[in-house]
Write a protein that holds these residues in place. Structure first.
Motif, PDB file in Angstrom:
ATOM      1  N   ALA A 162       0.815  -1.216   0.000  1.00 41.14           N
ATOM      2  CA  ALA A 162       0.000   0.000   0.000  1.00 41.14           C
ATOM      3  C   ALA A 162       0.847   1.264   0.000  1.00 41.14           C
ATOM      4  O   ALA A 162       0.350   2.340  -0.347  1.00 41.14           O
ATOM      5  CB  ALA A 162      -0.936   0.003   1.207  1.00 41.14           C
ATOM      6  N   THR A 193      -4.439  -1.033  -0.821  1.00 42.70           N
ATOM      7  CA  THR A 193      -5.061   0.077  -0.085  1.00 42.70           C
ATOM      8  C   THR A 193      -6.519  -0.216   0.250  1.00 42.70           C
ATOM      9  O   THR A 193      -7.061   0.364   1.191  1.00 42.70           O
ATOM     10  CB  THR A 193      -4.980   1.401  -0.874  1.00 42.70           C
ATOM     11  OG1 THR A 193      -5.812   1.329  -2.044  1.00 42.70           O
ATOM     12  CG2 THR A 193      -3.550   1.709  -1.278  1.00 42.70           C
ATOM     13  N   THR A 231      -5.933  -1.991   3.535  1.00 37.65           N
ATOM     14  CA  THR A 231      -5.572  -1.115   4.647  1.00 37.65           C
ATOM     15  C   THR A 231      -6.676  -0.117   4.953  1.00 37.65           C
ATOM     16  O   THR A 231      -6.737   0.431   6.054  1.00 37.65           O
ATOM     17  CB  THR A 231      -4.281  -0.333   4.347  1.00 37.65           C
ATOM     18  OG1 THR A 231      -4.478   0.513   3.202  1.00 37.65           O
ATOM     19  CG2 THR A 231      -3.112  -1.272   4.087  1.00 37.65           C
ATOM     20  N   ASN A 290      -7.005   2.860   4.001  1.00 38.30           N
ATOM     21  CA  ASN A 290      -6.391   4.147   4.291  1.00 38.30           C
ATOM     22  C   ASN A 290      -6.668   5.095   3.125  1.00 38.30           C
ATOM     23  O   ASN A 290      -6.132   4.894   2.028  1.00 38.30           O
ATOM     24  CB  ASN A 290      -4.881   3.970   4.491  1.00 38.30           C
ATOM     25  CG  ASN A 290      -4.177   5.261   4.860  1.00 38.30           C
ATOM     26  OD1 ASN A 290      -4.302   6.259   4.179  1.00 38.30           O
ATOM     27  ND2 ASN A 290      -3.418   5.220   5.944  1.00 38.30           N
ATOM     28  N   GLN A 302      -3.527   6.662   1.298  1.00 34.80           N
ATOM     29  CA  GLN A 302      -2.830   5.672   0.482  1.00 34.80           C
ATOM     30  C   GLN A 302      -3.648   5.350  -0.772  1.00 34.80           C
ATOM     31  O   GLN A 302      -3.103   5.221  -1.866  1.00 34.80           O
ATOM     32  CB  GLN A 302      -2.586   4.401   1.293  1.00 34.80           C
ATOM     33  CG  GLN A 302      -1.562   4.553   2.398  1.00 34.80           C
ATOM     34  CD  GLN A 302      -1.391   3.272   3.198  1.00 34.80           C
ATOM     35  OE1 GLN A 302      -2.269   2.413   3.239  1.00 34.80           O
ATOM     36  NE2 GLN A 302      -0.246   3.136   3.848  1.00 34.80           N
ATOM     37  N   PHE A 303      -4.959   5.236  -0.589  1.00 35.78           N
ATOM     38  CA  PHE A 303      -5.817   4.904  -1.736  1.00 35.78           C
ATOM     39  C   PHE A 303      -5.722   5.952  -2.828  1.00 35.78           C
ATOM     40  O   PHE A 303      -5.522   5.625  -4.001  1.00 35.78           O
ATOM     41  CB  PHE A 303      -7.273   4.752  -1.309  1.00 35.78           C
ATOM     42  CG  PHE A 303      -8.204   4.646  -2.494  1.00 35.78           C
ATOM     43  CD1 PHE A 303      -8.325   3.458  -3.182  1.00 35.78           C
ATOM     44  CD2 PHE A 303      -8.906   5.759  -2.948  1.00 35.78           C
ATOM     45  CE1 PHE A 303      -9.146   3.358  -4.308  1.00 35.78           C
ATOM     46  CE2 PHE A 303      -9.733   5.676  -4.061  1.00 35.78           C
ATOM     47  CZ  PHE A 303      -9.860   4.470  -4.739  1.00 35.78           C
TER      48      PHE A 303
END
Length: 319
Positions: free
Chosen positions: A202, A219, A222, A224, A227-228
């Motif tokens: 990620a 991502t 996660t 997040n 991050q995405f």
């Protein structure tokens, strides 16, 4: 009498038998058969089952559209002693995701702690081959040539190593060559294979579309938003004229509604927006209810969406 004994005492853990079958098909590079096994799942799956089916979907180029079409979960193995996913599929997953240092490291740990098996030698040979360490590879294939059943396998792998074009085109090794974009390091997963892998992916990016898509998919694990968006923007740059897969659109639309209103202007498919609206309406109706109860109620209608995974499966323990 023997038949009756087998019926009574046979170990019936669905996930155990599913894991064995899926491991066999991964070894044979039969991705369709891996997914056929996954589709038979009736109870909550263990994480090895989830990891292997996601690997199969990735190899077939379908993970972005179908990852949530299978039941999610994190069921513990039915074992009298603790077992972590790394002990079941760790070496396999690290190898197939291109993490050769970690694959080799885990094989050594397994051999020292639990006894050497041909599985360890095979994955150490594979990881050495993919890392370009020919002498190290031949050390392990040489040992396998002295076994009863794996001498032919060792010879085939040496043939593949000698032919770069064949390695690039082979169903097993070709995709892995696109995954070799990690920092040259060995980490410590503490037995949490999936968590370690997804959290690392990620944070990474690459100009290789195959590897970069795995970073984007990580991502979604996660969950997040920062991050995405970083990985999603890069994905869009690498696929300027292609349809954005369903689950990436769902994640973008959810995160846009949470904290990035400017992204609501993106051209989402109408079904993505409508399913999000209906899901959030249902979530409000069940506010304050036990999450496991809500999960079972909403699964038939929304279990195949990122929204369901984000809100109702985020409390799972990933072993």
């Amino acid at each position: 009498m023997l038949t009756a004994g087998v019926v009574v005492f046979w170990f019936r853990d669905e996930n155990f038998h599913r894991e064995l079958a899926m491991q066999h098909y991964v070894e044979q590079v039969k991705w369709g058969d891996v997914l056929e096994e996954a589709a038979k799942q009736e109870c909550s799956p263990t994480r090895p089952v989830v990891m292997m089916r996601n690997l199969a979907l990735a190899r077939l180029g379908r993970q972005g559209d179908e990852m949530y079409h299978y039941r999610g979960g994190s069921r513990r193995p039915e074992s009298p002693f603790p077992i972590q996913a790394s002990q079941i599929v760790g070496s396999m997953i690290y190898y197939n995701y291109g993490m050769m240092n970690d694959c080799h490291h885990l094989c050594i740990e397994g051999g020292v702690e639990y006894g050497w098996r041909t599985e360890h030698l095979k994955y150490m040979a594979r990881s050495a081959m993919m890392s370009g360490e020919v002498k190290v590879m031949h050390k392990f294939t040489g040992l396998l040539k002295h076994t009863l059943y794996y001498d032919r396998w060792a010879e085939l792998m040496e043939d593949v190593q000698r032919n770069p074009k064949r390695m690039a085109e082979a169903a097993e090794t070709g995709p892995i060559l696109h995954m070799l974009h990690y920092p040259d390091m060995v980490g410590a997963d503490n037995g949490y294979t999936e968590k370690y892998l997804m959290q690392l992916l990620a944070k990474l990016d690459s100009d290789d579309p195959y590897f970069q898509e795995q970073c984007l998919l990580a991502t979604l694990w996660t969950k997040n938003p920062d991050q995405f968006w970083a990985r999603f923007i890069k994905y869009a740059e690498l696929h300027p004229h292609e349809k954005i897969p369903r689950h990436y659109q769902e994640a973008a639309y959810l995160f846009a509604n949470l904290n990035r209103p400017d992204a609501l202007k993106l051209p989402y498919h109408p079904d993505v927006k409508e399913s999000y609206r209906r899901f959030m309406e249902q979530m409000k109706l069940f506010e304050g209810r036990d999450v496991e109860e809500v999960r079972e109620i909403l699964y038939p209608a929304f279990g195949d969406t990122f929204y369901f995974d984000y809100y109702l499966l985020s409390n799972l323990t990933y072993l």
